[in-house]
Write an enzyme that holds these catalytic residues in place. Structure first.
Site, PDB file in Angstrom:
ATOM      1  N   SER A  22       0.902  -1.233   0.147  1.00  0.00           N
ATOM      2  CA  SER A  22      -0.016   0.178  -0.134  1.00  0.00           C
ATOM      3  C   SER A  22       0.860   1.158  -0.108  1.00  0.00           C
ATOM      4  CB  SER A  22      -0.964  -0.136   1.253  1.00  0.00           C
ATOM      5  OG  SER A  22      -0.255  -0.122   2.360  1.00  0.00           O
ATOM      6  N   GLY A  57       8.224  -1.306   0.183  1.00  0.00           N
ATOM      7  CA  GLY A  57       7.808  -0.953   1.520  1.00  0.00           C
ATOM      8  C   GLY A  57       8.580  -2.075   2.399  1.00  0.00           C
ATOM      9  N   ALA A  58       8.019  -2.151   3.439  1.00  0.00           N
ATOM     10  CA  ALA A  58       8.667  -3.300   4.577  1.00  0.00           C
ATOM     11  C   ALA A  58       7.609  -3.296   5.688  1.00  0.00           C
ATOM     12  CB  ALA A  58       9.924  -2.760   4.962  1.00  0.00           C
ATOM     13  N   LYS A 101      10.023  -8.514   5.504  1.00  0.00           N
ATOM     14  CA  LYS A 101       9.055  -8.251   4.411  1.00  0.00           C
ATOM     15  C   LYS A 101       8.259  -9.389   3.858  1.00  0.00           C
ATOM     16  CE  LYS A 101      10.423  -6.065   0.813  1.00  0.00           C
ATOM     17  NZ  LYS A 101       9.150  -5.471   0.741  1.00  0.00           N
ATOM     18  N   GLY A 102       7.320  -9.319   3.274  1.00  0.00           N
ATOM     19  CA  GLY A 102       6.468 -10.205   2.793  1.00  0.00           C
ATOM     20  C   GLY A 102       5.035 -10.351   3.336  1.00  0.00           C
ATOM     21  N   GLY A 103       4.832  -9.283   4.157  1.00  0.00           N
ATOM     22  CA  GLY A 103       3.278  -9.226   4.336  1.00  0.00           C
ATOM     23  C   GLY A 103       2.277  -9.265   3.428  1.00  0.00           C
ATOM     24  N   GLY A 104       2.580  -8.638   2.229  1.00  0.00           N
ATOM     25  CA  GLY A 104       1.947  -8.523   1.040  1.00  0.00           C
ATOM     26  C   GLY A 104       2.081  -9.868  -0.058  1.00  0.00           C
ATOM     27  N   GLU A 140      10.691  -9.925  -4.434  1.00  0.00           N
ATOM     28  CA  GLU A 140      11.204  -8.524  -3.735  1.00  0.00           C
ATOM     29  C   GLU A 140      12.637  -8.602  -3.416  1.00  0.00           C
ATOM     30  OE1 GLU A 140       7.071  -6.572  -1.639  1.00  0.00           O
ATOM     31  OE2 GLU A 140       8.314  -8.124  -0.693  1.00  0.00           O
ATOM     32  N   LYS A 152       6.503   1.343  11.129  1.00  0.00           N
ATOM     33  CA  LYS A 152       7.388   0.317  10.935  1.00  0.00           C
ATOM     34  C   LYS A 152       8.550   0.286  11.706  1.00  0.00           C
ATOM     35  CE  LYS A 152       4.135  -1.141   7.904  1.00  0.00           C
ATOM     36  NZ  LYS A 152       4.287  -1.118   6.278  1.00  0.00           N
TER      37      LYS A 152
HETATM   38  C1  5RP Z   1       4.949  -7.028   0.409  1.00  0.00           C
HETATM   39  C2  5RP Z   1       5.765  -6.443   1.449  1.00  0.00           C
HETATM   40  C3  5RP Z   1       5.462  -5.087   1.731  1.00  0.00           C
HETATM   41  O1  5RP Z   1       6.580  -4.231   1.217  1.00  0.00           O
HETATM   42  C4  5RP Z   1       5.121  -5.040   3.012  1.00  0.00           C
HETATM   43  O2  5RP Z   1       4.024  -5.891   3.455  1.00  0.00           O
HETATM   44  C5  5RP Z   1       4.666  -3.452   3.322  1.00  0.00           C
HETATM   45  O3  5RP Z   1       3.316  -3.305   2.879  1.00  0.00           O
HETATM   46  P1  5RP Z   1       2.440  -1.921   3.046  1.00  0.00           P
HETATM   47  O4  5RP Z   1       3.310  -0.910   2.397  1.00  0.00           O
HETATM   48  O5  5RP Z   1       1.033  -2.362   2.536  1.00  0.00           O
HETATM   49  O6  5RP Z   1       2.484  -1.701   4.610  1.00  0.00           O
HETATM   50  O7  5RP Z   1       6.776  -6.921   1.961  1.00  0.00           O
HETATM   51  O8  5RP Z   1       5.617  -8.570   0.094  1.00  0.00           O
END
Ligand code: 5RP
Length: 229
Positions: free
Chosen positions: A28, A83-84, A95-98, A104, A122
Site C-alpha cells: 500500500s 515497502g517493509a 518483508k512479505g506481508g503482501g 522482492e 514500521k
Molecule cells: C509485500 C511487502 C510489503 O512491502 C510490506 O508488506 C509493506 O506493505 P505496506 O506498504 O502495505 O504496509 O513486503 O510482500
C-alpha cells in the site's frame, strides 16, 4: 492527521532520476509511489522503466501508464523502491506481508541501491513483533512448519480472505512465523535457508541503502544508511 505511508511513498518518487531502470516494490505504501511516478511521467516527461515485484504491482503500474521491463531486457536495476513490515535499528527488514517477498528479494539483490519506504510505525528496535513470512514449496509446507517451530516460533499457513491457502505469484505457500523478538536476524535467516523446502524468508539483511520515513505529522525523513548499521 497526515497519512505516513502516502507521504513516504510520494516523496520516494522524487528520488527517481531520468533514464533509470527501477524495481517497483509491492504494497500500500508503494501504491502511492506508483501514483506519483505516473504523475511525473505525465507532467515532466520522466523516462523510466519499471520492473514489478508482483502481479499486483504489474497491474497497477500498467493501469497508470508506467513502462515495464523484465530481466530479459535489463541485467541490473539502478534503484529499487519497496515497502517493509518492520525495520530495525540496524536496517534489517521483515518483508512479505503482501506475499511478494521472493520477487522482492530477487529484485533488491539485482539493484545498485534499494530504498525502503515506510510509515514511522514500521520502525522497531528489534524485529519480530510482525510474524516472519517464509515462502515454501507446497509439498514441504508441513515438514518446513515443524522445522521452523523447532527454531522457536509458531508457524501458521497463510490463508486468503475466503479461507483458501494463499498462493504466491510463483505458486508457493507462505508460513507466517511468530518468533517474538529476533535477536540475530542474519543467523535466523541462515538457519531458515538451510531447511529443505524453504524457498526464501522475509528477513532482508544489508539490502536497504536508504530509508524514506513518513511521520504522522506529515514530515518525511530521507535517511542514508549509517556506517554503523
Ligand atoms: C509485500 C511487502 C510489503 O512491502 C510490506 O508488506 C509493506 O506493505 P505496506 O506498504 O502495505 O504496509 O513486503 O510482500
Amino acid at each position: 492527521m497526515a497519512n505516513p505511508k502516502q507521504a513516504a511513498g510520494a516523496r520516494a518518487a522524487d528520488l527517481v532520476e531520468d533514464g533509470m531502470a527501477i524495481g517497483l516494490g509491492t504494497g500500500s505504501t508503494v501504491a502511492f509511489l506508483l501514483e506519483r511516478l505516473a504523475e511525473r511521467i505525465r507532467r515532466e516527461g520522466l523516462r523510466v522503466r519499471g520492473l514489478p515485484t508482483s502481479r499486483r504491482t504489474e497491474e497497477a503500474a500498467r493501469a497508470l501508464g508506467i513502462p515495464l521491463v523484465t530481466f530479459d531486457e535489463v541485467a541490473a536495476l539502478d534503484l529499487t523502491i519497496d515497502g517493509a513490515d518492520e525495520v530495525d535499528s540496524r536496517w534489517n527488514l521483515i518483508k512479505g506481508g503482501g506475499g511478494a517477498l521472493l520477487r522482492e528479494k530477487i529484485v533488491a539483490a539485482a539493484s545498485r541501491s534499494t530504498t525502503i519506504v515506510v510509515g514511522e510505525e514500521k520502525l522497531v528496535p528489534r524485529l519480530g513483533r510482525f510474524p516472519l513470512p517464509v515462502e515454501v514449496v507446497p509439498f514441504a509446507a508441513r515438514p518446513v512448519a515443524r522445522a521452523l517451530e523447532a527454531l522457536g516460533c509458531r508457524a501458521a499457513l497463510r490463508r486468503d480472505p475466503a479461507g483458501a491457502e494463499f498462493v504466491t505469484d510463483e505458486g508457493h505457500r507462505i508460513l507466517d512465523c511468530a518468533f517474538g523478538r529476533i535477536d540475530d536476524p542474519p543467523a535466523l535467516e541462515a538457519a531458515i535457508d538451510r531447511i529443505p523446502g524453504v524457498v526464501e524468508s522475509g528477513i532482508f539483511v544489508g539490502l536497504a541503502r536508504r530509508l524514506v520515513v513518513g511521520r504522522a505529522d506529515g514530515r518525511v525523513e530521507v535517511l542514508d544508511r549509517p556506517p554503523s548499521a
